[in-house]
Enzyme design. Structure first.
Site, PDB file in Angstrom:
ATOM      1  N   SER A  96     -32.040 117.259 -62.862  1.00 56.60           N
ATOM      2  CA  SER A  96     -31.230 116.394 -63.713  1.00 56.60           C
ATOM      3  C   SER A  96     -30.926 115.084 -62.981  1.00 56.60           C
ATOM      4  CB  SER A  96     -29.935 117.119 -64.092  1.00 56.60           C
ATOM      5  OG  SER A  96     -29.113 116.305 -64.875  1.00 56.60           O
TER       6      SER A  96
ATOM      7  N   LYS B 156     -24.083 115.954 -61.953  1.00 62.46           N
ATOM      8  CA  LYS B 156     -25.145 116.532 -62.794  1.00 62.46           C
ATOM      9  C   LYS B 156     -24.965 118.030 -63.066  1.00 62.46           C
ATOM     10  CE  LYS B 156     -27.033 113.874 -64.164  1.00 62.46           C
ATOM     11  NZ  LYS B 156     -26.360 112.979 -65.151  1.00 62.46           N
TER      12      LYS B 156
ATOM     13  N   HIS C 294     -15.970 113.575 -58.186  1.00 66.28           N
ATOM     14  CA  HIS C 294     -17.093 114.257 -57.537  1.00 66.28           C
ATOM     15  C   HIS C 294     -16.829 114.397 -56.040  1.00 66.28           C
ATOM     16  CE1 HIS C 294     -19.659 114.259 -61.002  1.00 66.28           C
ATOM     17  NE2 HIS C 294     -19.923 112.985 -61.011  1.00 66.28           N
TER      18      HIS C 294
END
Ligand code: A3P
Length: 285
Positions: free
Chosen positions: A129, A44, A99
């Site tokens: 988010s 995000k 990630h």
């Protein structure tokens, strides 16, 4: 709604599309090549925006690629089941996303010349988010409120673990020549300047009109209209109705959602966990 994460060495992964064995292979067996390029982030943070920009730089602003191939095939997620299979079978220079926190990243990267672009965003906006995004998927336990998600976030009990540890870990690489750190806030303030910085890092020379095309096709509106860059056709086992990658695309939205008490708690935790970094390291207030 699913019940729990898929834990690996203390890090929560989505319970579907990810397997511990693959995450382990990514760290121990994946062979990084010098010509590889990775886009890294805590989720995000503007990852998909950065992927689109890098794709457009590679095509000198021609939007054909980004408009015809799904984003996860253009830059596969190395830690996902599908992404891993795709990248290990790919010839030539690879564009990949991840990630992963630094301790789970492929070991061979650290002795390679492969390049990494790491994007960082104000964690309060990352939190907001993430709250609005993940609850529209089957990838996490569904938080009953922002307050609940706020507590999970501060403890690191959210996808890919603690924001603070992710950032601390990866920022230890910031002096390396093959490691570029970008901030979402800078990208918002000066998108063209950031695109030029990326070009320089990648050794790409784009003409002024090509840079303008990159700018045009990576804008919030253009991305929103491009089904290949949003997740609008993710299958129903992953998303529930109304998933929106392109939500607001602004900085400081946390101010619309945090209570005064939450803002104070967050600030205190931030000061503690990020102690030792220069005061100007992060471009948000
Ligand atoms: P918001 O939910 O705050 O709107 P990621 O790609 O890492 O999942 O990050 C998603 C966030 O990046 C979302 O933030 C999304 O709106 C924002 N984003 C995506 N493309 C963008 C763009 N072209 N310009 C600005 N923000 C963008």
């Amino acid at each position: 709604m699913m019940s729990d994460y898929n834990w690996f060495e203390g890090i929560p992964f989505p319970a579907i599309a990810f397997q511990k064995e693959i995450v382990e292979d990514v760290r121990n067996k994946f062979l990084v090549k010098d010509e590889d390029l990775f886009i890294l982030s805590y989720p995000k943070s503007g990852t998909n925006w950065l992927i689109v920009i890098v794709c457009l730089i590679q095509t000198k602003g021609d939007p054909k690629w980004i408009q015809s191939v799904p984003i996860w095939d253009r830059s596969p997620w190395i830690e996902s089941d599908v992404g891993y299979t795709e990248v290990i079978n790919k010839e030539g220079p690879r564009l990949m996303s991840s990630h992963l926190p630094i301790h789970l990243f492929p070991k061979t990267f650290f002795s390679s010349k492969a390049k990494v672009i790491y994007i960082i965003r104000d964690p309060r906006d990352v939190l907001v988010s993430g709250y609005f995004f993940w609850r529209k998927t089957n990838l996490i336990k569904n938080p009953d409120s922002l307050g609940t998600y706020f507590e999970w976030f501060l403890k690191g009990n959210v996808l890919f673990g603690s924001w603070f540890e992710h950032i601390r870990g990866w920022l230890s690489m910031r002096e390396w020549d093959n490691f570029l750190v970008l901030y979402y806030e800078d990208m918002k303030k000066d998108t063209k300047g950031t695109i030029k910085k990326i070009c320089e890092f990648l050794g790409k020379k784009l003409e002024e009109d090509e840079l303008d095309l990159v700018l045009k096709y990576s804008s919030f509106q253009a991305m929103k209209e491009n089904k290949m860059s949003t997740f609008s056709f993710v299958t129903e086992d992953v998303v529930t109705n109304g998933l929106k990658l392109m939500r607001k695309g602004i900085t400081g939205d946390w101010k619309n959602h945090f209570t005064v008490a939450q803002a104070e708690i967050f600030d205190k935790v931030f000061q503690e966990k990020m102690a030792g970094f220069p005061p100007k390291m992060f471009p948000w207030e």
